[in-house]
Design an enzyme around this catalytic site. Structure first.
Site, PDB file in Angstrom:
ATOM      1  N   LYS A 183      53.524  -2.557  29.838  1.00  0.00           N
ATOM      2  CA  LYS A 183      54.838  -2.082  30.324  1.00  0.00           C
ATOM      3  C   LYS A 183      55.486  -3.074  31.258  1.00  0.00           C
ATOM      4  O   LYS A 183      54.804  -3.729  32.038  1.00  0.00           O
ATOM      5  CB  LYS A 183      54.643  -0.787  31.110  1.00  0.00           C
TER       6      LYS A 183
ATOM      7  N   CYS B 124      56.411  15.741  18.591  1.00  0.00           N
ATOM      8  CA  CYS B 124      57.733  15.260  18.994  1.00  0.00           C
ATOM      9  C   CYS B 124      58.254  14.327  17.901  1.00  0.00           C
ATOM     10  O   CYS B 124      57.506  13.473  17.411  1.00  0.00           O
ATOM     11  CB  CYS B 124      57.627  14.512  20.309  1.00  0.00           C
TER      12      CYS B 124
ATOM     13  N   ASP C 266      60.158   3.924  22.251  1.00  0.00           N
ATOM     14  CA  ASP C 266      59.407   2.934  21.466  1.00  0.00           C
ATOM     15  C   ASP C 266      59.889   2.995  20.021  1.00  0.00           C
ATOM     16  O   ASP C 266      60.159   4.083  19.505  1.00  0.00           O
ATOM     17  CB  ASP C 266      57.910   3.242  21.534  1.00  0.00           C
TER      18      ASP C 266
ATOM     19  N   CYS D 247      48.106  17.537  18.737  1.00  0.00           N
ATOM     20  CA  CYS D 247      48.985  17.956  19.839  1.00  0.00           C
ATOM     21  C   CYS D 247      49.415  19.403  19.581  1.00  0.00           C
ATOM     22  O   CYS D 247      49.484  19.833  18.434  1.00  0.00           O
ATOM     23  CB  CYS D 247      50.251  17.109  19.882  1.00  0.00           C
TER      24      CYS D 247
ATOM     25  N   ARG E  76      44.152  -2.289  27.364  1.00  0.00           N
ATOM     26  CA  ARG E  76      45.341  -3.140  27.397  1.00  0.00           C
ATOM     27  C   ARG E  76      45.440  -3.899  28.721  1.00  0.00           C
ATOM     28  O   ARG E  76      45.966  -4.993  28.761  1.00  0.00           O
ATOM     29  CB  ARG E  76      46.554  -2.228  27.196  1.00  0.00           C
ATOM     30  N   TYR E  77      44.991  -3.276  29.800  1.00  0.00           N
ATOM     31  CA  TYR E  77      45.059  -3.873  31.137  1.00  0.00           C
ATOM     32  C   TYR E  77      43.637  -4.047  31.659  1.00  0.00           C
ATOM     33  O   TYR E  77      42.760  -3.251  31.320  1.00  0.00           O
ATOM     34  CB  TYR E  77      45.822  -2.947  32.098  1.00  0.00           C
TER      35      TYR E  77
ATOM     36  N   ARG F 216      42.277  -0.732  33.597  1.00  0.00           N
ATOM     37  CA  ARG F 216      42.471   0.614  33.030  1.00  0.00           C
ATOM     38  C   ARG F 216      42.104   0.641  31.556  1.00  0.00           C
ATOM     39  O   ARG F 216      42.352  -0.350  30.868  1.00  0.00           O
ATOM     40  CB  ARG F 216      43.952   1.015  33.095  1.00  0.00           C
TER      41      ARG F 216
ATOM     42  N   ARG G  68      53.214   7.538  18.671  1.00  0.00           N
ATOM     43  CA  ARG G  68      51.972   7.526  17.879  1.00  0.00           C
ATOM     44  C   ARG G  68      52.109   8.424  16.661  1.00  0.00           C
ATOM     45  O   ARG G  68      51.134   8.992  16.173  1.00  0.00           O
ATOM     46  CB  ARG G  68      50.783   7.996  18.730  1.00  0.00           C
TER      47      ARG G  68
ATOM     48  N   CYS H  84      57.809  10.543  18.592  1.00  0.00           N
ATOM     49  CA  CYS H  84      56.496  10.139  19.114  1.00  0.00           C
ATOM     50  C   CYS H  84      56.151   8.693  18.749  1.00  0.00           C
ATOM     51  O   CYS H  84      56.269   8.285  17.600  1.00  0.00           O
ATOM     52  CB  CYS H  84      55.419  11.052  18.541  1.00  0.00           C
TER      53      CYS H  84
ATOM     54  N   ASP I 246      57.633  -0.339  27.096  1.00  0.00           N
ATOM     55  CA  ASP I 246      56.325  -0.784  26.613  1.00  0.00           C
ATOM     56  C   ASP I 246      56.560  -1.900  25.610  1.00  0.00           C
ATOM     57  O   ASP I 246      57.098  -1.648  24.533  1.00  0.00           O
ATOM     58  CB  ASP I 246      55.625   0.397  25.920  1.00  0.00           C
TER      59      ASP I 246
HETATM   60  S1  SF4 Z   1      54.758  12.326  22.240  1.00  0.00           S
HETATM   61 FE1  SF4 Z   1      53.327  12.229  20.504  1.00  0.00          FE
HETATM   62  S2  SF4 Z   1      51.311  12.330  21.437  1.00  0.00           S
HETATM   63 FE2  SF4 Z   1      52.765  13.090  22.971  1.00  0.00          FE
HETATM   64  S3  SF4 Z   1      52.861  15.330  22.667  1.00  0.00           S
HETATM   65 FE3  SF4 Z   1      54.524  14.433  21.474  1.00  0.00          FE
HETATM   66  S4  SF4 Z   1      53.609  14.182  19.436  1.00  0.00           S
HETATM   67 FE4  SF4 Z   1      51.896  14.417  20.842  1.00  0.00          FE
END
Ligand code: SF4
Length: 323
Positions: A320, A112, A276, A108, A95-96, A99, A117, A115, A313
């Site tokens: 960002k 979350c 996000d 994971c 993206r940059y 980096r 993603r 999340c 973002d």
């Molecule tokens: S935010 Fe998404 S990628 Fe990060 S630990 Fe939680 S579920 Fe996994």
């Protein structure tokens, strides 16, 4: 997921039966929650379960699925930060100019509910094969301007020590690369993953930083802090990143407690992210004006070393910007 890549799993709630058994969901909510669990991965490891009083407390809200996740708001999108648009080869996001992100796996220890993603992560997805990793290394090696590589996912600390050490070794050997970074939630979500062997794999000659994702002071348990310490004792500085989340940390007191807890654990708060717009996450939204007001009120009240940069973002992979 191929065997041998991951350390053995601890007992983790992974389905609606487990949620009901643990008292984190009612039988009458089963149908809706089954639908959520079919759409987005669920995992609540023991270390997190112990911190949850009710599904709606600041820890429960982050990890216990909710039927509200089935409603996608008009502005929400499956790839809110534009990973796909900026992915030249599988597992790499560029993206940059200086980096790149490398995502060796998309699993994971905990999932979350907010999340960014969430459409990609899950227990079965996204482990790069040896051939795909080679392609990723070739791509990065060919980018003369890349100085920093960020290992993310998923959670790279779910890899075995051997596999993580192998990846870090290959990346550190690239001539133009100056700094490596690992983004993780493992020390908080499942501290036992941070074994001595895994920490030893991070003890490398190249500068390596670990960025820990934590959103509430209670996540920094003695066990989590001990896991972080193992990493720090290998000469690896640890930074903190958090997401501003309604009902979790959207108050002066909650953020001050979180960042002070990070400093006590020798973790420098680095970023506070605006949420996000991933699908079904509207219940966590905090207006940026409110975020700014909270940050402004904290300035001067808590040490400047405790204050991270509040960032957003931009959609489509534009990167960002500070808020
Ligand atoms: S935010 Fe998404 S990628 Fe990060 S630990 Fe939680 S579920 Fe996994």
């Amino acid at each position: 997921m191929p065997d041998g890549f991951l350390t053995p799993k601890r007992r983790t709630i992974r389905d609606v039966d487990g949620l009901i058994e643990a008292g984190l969901a009612a039988e009458k909510s089963r149908a809706g929650l089954e639908q959520v669990a079919e759409t987005y991965a669920v995992a609540i490891p023991g270390a997190i379960r112990e911190l949850i009083g009710t599904p709606d407390d600041p820890i429960g809200r982050q990890f216990v699925p909710d039927a509200a996740e089935l409603v996608t708001a008009a502005h929400e999108t499956a790839d809110p930060v534009g990973d796909e648009a900026k992915s030249p080869v599988r597992g790499v996001v560029h993206r940059y100019p200086d980096r790149v992100l490398l995502k060796p796996l998309l699993a994971c220890p905990v999932y979350c509910r907010f999340c960014f993603r969430r459409e990609q992560v899950g227990p079965d997805g996204g482990v790069l094969t040896a051939a795909e990793l080679e392609k990723a290394y070739d791509y990065i090696q060919g980018q003369a301007g890349v100085r920093e590589i960020i290992l993310t996912g998923g959670d790279p600390l779910m890899l075995s020590a051997r596999r993580l050490g192998g990846i870090l070794g290959r990346l550190a050997a690239m001539t133009q690369v100056e700094v490596l970074r690992i983004h993780t939630r493992a020390p908080v979500a499942e501290p036992a993953l941070v074994t001595d062997a895994l920490a030893d794999a991070m003890d490398i000659a190249a500068p390596l930083f670990v960025v820990l994702h934590a959103n509430h002071a209670r996540e920094l348990t003695a066990e989590a802090v001990a896991a972080v310490r193992k990493i720090q004792l290998r000469g690896v500085p640890v930074l903190g990143q958090s997401v501003l989340l309604a009902g979790v940390n959207d108050s002066e007191a909650a953020l001050a407690d979180l960042w002070r807890a990070m400093l006590r654990a020798r973790i420098k708060p680095y970023y506070l992210h605006q949420l996000d717009p991933a699908p079904g996450t509207a219940r966590f939204f905090v207006a940026p004006e409110r975020g700014r007001a909270i940050l402004a009120a904290l300035r001067g009240k808590i040490s400047g070393t405790a204050l991270p940069t509040y960032v957003w973002d931009r959609p489509g992979g534009a990167g960002k910007v500070p808020l």
